[in-house]
Design an enzyme around this catalytic site. Structure first.
Site, PDB file in Angstrom:
ATOM      1  N   CYS A  73      14.359   7.912 -27.467  1.00  0.00           N
ATOM      2  CA  CYS A  73      14.991   8.451 -26.261  1.00  0.00           C
ATOM      3  C   CYS A  73      15.797   7.355 -25.560  1.00  0.00           C
ATOM      4  O   CYS A  73      15.251   6.296 -25.218  1.00  0.00           O
ATOM      5  CB  CYS A  73      13.880   8.969 -25.345  1.00  0.00           C
ATOM      6  N   CYS A 183      22.332  10.307 -26.145  1.00  0.00           N
ATOM      7  CA  CYS A 183      21.115  11.061 -25.822  1.00  0.00           C
ATOM      8  C   CYS A 183      20.615  11.607 -27.155  1.00  0.00           C
ATOM      9  O   CYS A 183      21.392  12.200 -27.916  1.00  0.00           O
ATOM     10  CB  CYS A 183      21.423  12.208 -24.862  1.00  0.00           C
TER      11      CYS A 183
END
Ligand code: DGL
Length: 261
Positions: A73, A183
Site C-alpha cells: 500500500c 495506489c
C-alpha cells in the site's frame, strides 16, 4: 527462516497486485496476505490512523511468522519511517521511484495516488533526489480505491472516476507519457485506464517491489524450500475479494475473514 512465508499487507484488495507478480517472479514462495478492507480507504485517513492500523497489520503478520513484509500500500509506505518491524519492510513507494529512475526516459511524469499519499509529498521528495529535472504532476482520488475494493463491476462509475482523476494531469502537462499507478488498487483497473488513455504508459510499482524482494531473498539465501501456500486474510467480507482475485487470475489456497484488534 527460509521456509517462512512472505507477508503482504494493504488497506484492502490493492496488494493483490503485488501477489500477482509474486506468482511469476517468486513462484515458490508462500504468502500470507492481510487486507484491512473493513477500515479502508486509508487514503482519506490521518497519518496517525494510517500508522496505527498499519502497525497492527505488521504485528499480526509477524505473529503468524513471516520472513519479510511487502508494504503493498502506497498510503502506508508513505509513513514507513513511523513503522517498526523485526523483519525487513519493503516500501512500494521506494520501488515506484526506482522504477521511474530506471525506465522513464522523458522529463514529464504523472502520478495518481490517494489523497494521503499525495499530501505526504513522499513521491515528489524521493523523485527530486533521483530525477531532479523531472516535472512531476500528481492528482488524487477520494473515491476510486473504495470503488475498486467493493464496486468494481460498476463500469460507468469506474470510468467517470478514472477520468476525474487523470484528466487534470494530462491537461496540465500534455507532454506526460508515463503515469505511475501510485495506489496499489489502480493496477487492478489497468485495462479500463488503458481503454480511456491508450497513449499513456502505465507504471505498476509492485513489479519492481517484488524484484527487490527477490534480490533480498537470493542475497540472504532465504528462498523457500518447502511446499508453498497462499493464505489471504481480510477484515471485511471475503466475497469482496472475489472480483480482484478473478481479474488478476490468482491461485489461492485459503481466504478467511479475521478481526484486527
Ligand atoms: N491501497 C492503498 C494505496 O496503495 C490505498 C487505498 C486506500 O485508500 O485505502 O495507497
Amino acid at each position: 527462516m527460509k521456509n517462512l512465508p512472505v507477508g503482504i499487507l494493504d488497506s484492502g484488495v490493492g496488494g493483490l497486485t503485488a501477489l500477482s507478480p509474486m506468482q511469476e517472479i517468486l513462484p515458490d514462495e508462500s504468502v500470507i496476505y492481510f487486507g484491512d478492507s473493513l477500515r479502508m480507504p486509508y487514503g482519506n485517513r490521518t497519518k496517525e490512523e494510517i500508522v496505527f492500523y498499519a502497525q497492527k497489520m505488521i504485528d499480526y503478520l509477524e505473529n503468524k511468522g513471516v520472513k519479510a513484509i511487502l508494504l503493498a500500500c502506497n498510503t502506508i509506505s508513505s509513513h514507513i519511517d513511523s513503522l517498526h518491524s523485526n523483519v525487513k519492510l519493503f516500501s512500494i513507494v521506494q520501488a515506484g521511484v526506482e522504477e521511474v529512475k530506471q525506465s522513464v526516459k522523458g522529463d514529464s511524469l504523472g502520478i495518481i495516488a490517494t489523497c494521503a499519499t499525495v499530501n505526504s509529498g513522499v513521491y515528489e521528495n524521493a523523485l527530486s533526489e533521483v530525477c531532479p529535472d523531472m516535472k512531476v504532476t500528481l492528482n488524487s482520488s477520494i473515491s476510486l480505491p473504495k470503488i475498486i475494493d467493493s464496486q468494481m463491476e460498476n463500469e460507468p462509475l469506474l470510468r467517470e472516476n478514472i477520468k476525474e482523476c487523470i484528466e487534470p494531469i494530462v491537461t496540465k502537462d500534455p507532454a506526460i507519457k508515463d503515469l505511475v499507478l501510485g495506489c496499489s488498487h489502480f493496477p487492478i483497473i489497468k485495462n479500463e485506464i488503458n481503454g480511456l488513455y491508450p497513449k499513456l504508459n502505465l507504471i505498476d510499482p509492485a513489479i519492481r517491489q517484488v524484484k527487490m524482494l527477490k534480490e533480498y531473498l537470493d542475497a540472504n539465501e532465504l528462498n523457500n524450500k518447502s511446499k508453498k501456500t497462499i493464505t489471504l486474510y481480510t477484515t471485511a467480507e471475503t466475497y469482496e475479494f472475489a472480483a480482484a482475485i478473478k481479474r488478476l487470475k490468482l491461485e489461492i489456497d485459503t481466504l478467511m475473514k479475521v478481526e484486527l484488534i
